[in-house]
Design an enzyme around this catalytic site. Structure first.
Site, PDB file in Angstrom:
ATOM      1  N   GLY A 102       0.846  -1.326  -0.075  1.00 23.70           N
ATOM      2  CA  GLY A 102      -0.074  -0.094  -0.044  1.00 23.70           C
ATOM      3  C   GLY A 102       0.799   1.483   0.051  1.00 23.70           C
ATOM      4  O   GLY A 102       0.249   2.399   0.353  1.00 23.70           O
ATOM      5  N   GLY A 125       3.204   1.981  -2.826  1.00 18.44           N
ATOM      6  CA  GLY A 125       3.580   2.341  -3.872  1.00 18.44           C
ATOM      7  C   GLY A 125       4.973   1.577  -4.370  1.00 18.44           C
ATOM      8  O   GLY A 125       5.586   2.155  -5.474  1.00 18.44           O
ATOM      9  N   GLY A 153       4.858  -1.642  -5.602  1.00 18.69           N
ATOM     10  CA  GLY A 153       4.424  -2.646  -6.150  1.00 18.69           C
ATOM     11  C   GLY A 153       3.954  -3.894  -5.778  1.00 18.69           C
ATOM     12  O   GLY A 153       4.016  -5.036  -6.452  1.00 18.69           O
ATOM     13  N   ALA A 174       3.404  -7.530  -7.725  1.00 15.94           N
ATOM     14  CA  ALA A 174       4.350  -8.630  -7.602  1.00 15.94           C
ATOM     15  C   ALA A 174       3.758  -9.900  -7.242  1.00 15.94           C
ATOM     16  O   ALA A 174       3.780 -10.837  -7.765  1.00 15.94           O
ATOM     17  CB  ALA A 174       5.464  -8.188  -6.424  1.00 15.94           C
ATOM     18  N   ASP A 210       3.864  -1.767 -13.653  1.00 18.36           N
ATOM     19  CA  ASP A 210       4.128  -2.529 -12.367  1.00 18.36           C
ATOM     20  C   ASP A 210       4.449  -4.200 -12.690  1.00 18.36           C
ATOM     21  O   ASP A 210       5.501  -4.550 -12.293  1.00 18.36           O
ATOM     22  CB  ASP A 210       3.318  -2.425 -11.148  1.00 18.36           C
TER      23      ASP A 210
HETATM   24  O1  PMV Z   1       1.566   4.161  -5.987  1.00 19.15           O
HETATM   25  P1  PMV Z   1       1.750   3.436  -7.429  1.00 19.15           P
HETATM   26  O2  PMV Z   1       2.624   2.217  -7.461  1.00 19.15           O
HETATM   27  O3  PMV Z   1      -0.036   2.769  -7.306  1.00 19.15           O
HETATM   28  O4  PMV Z   1       1.887   4.251  -8.712  1.00 19.15           O
HETATM   29  C1  PMV Z   1       0.599   4.959  -9.235  1.00 19.15           C
HETATM   30  C2  PMV Z   1       1.625   5.605 -10.543  1.00 19.15           C
HETATM   31  C3  PMV Z   1       0.356   6.298 -11.198  1.00 19.15           C
HETATM   32  O5  PMV Z   1       1.354   7.061 -12.217  1.00 19.15           O
HETATM   33  C4  PMV Z   1       0.000   7.589 -10.297  1.00 19.15           C
HETATM   34  C5  PMV Z   1      -0.618   5.766 -11.753  1.00 19.15           C
HETATM   35  C6  PMV Z   1      -0.488   4.738 -12.955  1.00 19.15           C
HETATM   36  O6  PMV Z   1      -1.489   4.118 -12.944  1.00 19.15           O
HETATM   37  O7  PMV Z   1       0.414   4.829 -13.742  1.00 19.15           O
END
Ligand code: PMV
Length: 315
Positions: free
Chosen positions: A101, A103, A105, A109, A149
């Site tokens: 939660g 960021g 990934g 994963a 991701d």
């Molecule tokens: O925090 P994360 O890993 O969910 O990153 C989101 C990345 C964004 O560019 C904000 C959204 C996307 O779908 O690319």
């Protein structure tokens, strides 16, 4: 019969949010992994176990009869059961060392490792097929997932990604260390993405100028990554942070962590959606420990990470 697969988490090095509007983003997979173990069982149940708990559903049931966070696993399990007309049960065990939660990934994963692990109980799938399966699974909980991701998790290394052309591997023999600090503020990617959409609608001109600047920055960063030029990569990271601040996705806690990290590193920025989550800062062997220590002195949770070049691994 048992199959084990592991897949790495990721950081967004450059371009989060702007990627939603068609620009390129640069992502790197990190040496923090999720491992999924799948076993064929004699009963007729799909059982999923993780640190979040356990769900149990009949193999003949619908994947979405379990609670949200477990759906990607029951989705993959059901897809394989139906495809191979299998009438036994499955046990799926998830073990992660990626904070969730924030960021990094972790859900992608999980989907990649689960797709790799479960599919191998039935047949040998290519990496591309596993990626497609993982992306479908991820979209059961996050419809708008770009797929970036999951892509970097399957292939490892550093990739450049945009919505139209997909991914491109950046060949780099990068030897940098990242320091990742966790704000412990969980964020909702979709909420932060909506906030940026609103910003864009209210500030069309500013946003389009920022897009132009971000585009140039990504070009410079790409070249610097290829050449392993840490000074330039670091500068680009700090510059990217400024753009993210302007679109309103940074916050005080992230900025205070960034300020500390920047004192001893090449550059720092938030990574991922923002509004919480993590920051990354670029270091090498000479300033890694100093940067970790500075953040720890202020009681921030942090750890070092390197780029993972392996991607999906099966055992
Ligand atoms: O925090 P994360 O890993 O969910 O990153 C989101 C990345 C964004 O560019 C904000 C959204 C996307 O779908 O690319």
């Amino acid at each position: 019969m048992k199959s084990v697969a592991s897949a790495p988490g990721k950081v967004i090095l450059f371009g989060e949010h702007f990627v939603v509007y068609g620009l390129k983003a640069i992502l790197g997979s990190i040496d923090r992994r999720v491992t999924v173990t799948s076993i064929k069982t004699d009963n007729k149940d799909i059982i999923v176990k993780s640190s979040l708990g356990e769900v149990n559903m009949p193999s003949s049931g619908k994947y979405d009869q379990v609670k949200g966070s477990f759906r990607p696993f029951t989705f993959i399990a059901k897809k394989m059961i139906d495809k191979f007309q299998y009438d036994g049960g499955l046990e799926i065990i998830i073990d992660s060392n990626i904070p969730s939660g924030v960021g990094l990934g972790s859900s992608s994963a999980c989907c990649v490792a689960a797709a790799g692990s479960i599919s191998r109980l039935f047949s040998d799938f290519s990496r591309d097929e596993i990626l497609n399966l993982a992306m479908e699974a991820e979209r059961t909980i996050f419809r708008e997932a770009s797929g970036a991701d999951s892509t970097v998790s399957v292939f490892g290394g550093i990739i450049e990604y945009d919505k139209e052309t997909g991914y491109n591997k950046i060949e780099s023999s990068s030897n940098f260390y990242l320091v990742i600090a966790n704000s412990k503020q969980t964020h909702s990617t979709s909420k932060v993405v909506s906030k940026v959409k609103h910003f864009k609608e209210e500030n069309e001109k500013v946003f389009s100028e920022l897009c132009e600047n971000e585009s140039k920055l990504i070009e410079t960063a790409h070249k610097a990554i290829k050449e392993n030029d840490l000074v330039v990569i670091g500068k680009c990271m700090s510059e990217n942070q400024k753009y993210l601040e302007q679109i309103g996705v940074s916050n005080e806690k992230l900025e205070s962590m960034i300020k500390i990290a920047k004192e001893t590193s090449y550059g720092a920025k938030l990574t991922g959606a923002g509004g919480g989550g993590c920051i990354i800062s670029l270091t090498d062997e000479a300033n890694l420990e100093k940067t970790l220590k500075k953040l720890q002195e202020k009681n921030y949770e942090c750890f070092s990470a390197r780029i993972d070049f392996q991607g999906l691994d099966t055992f």
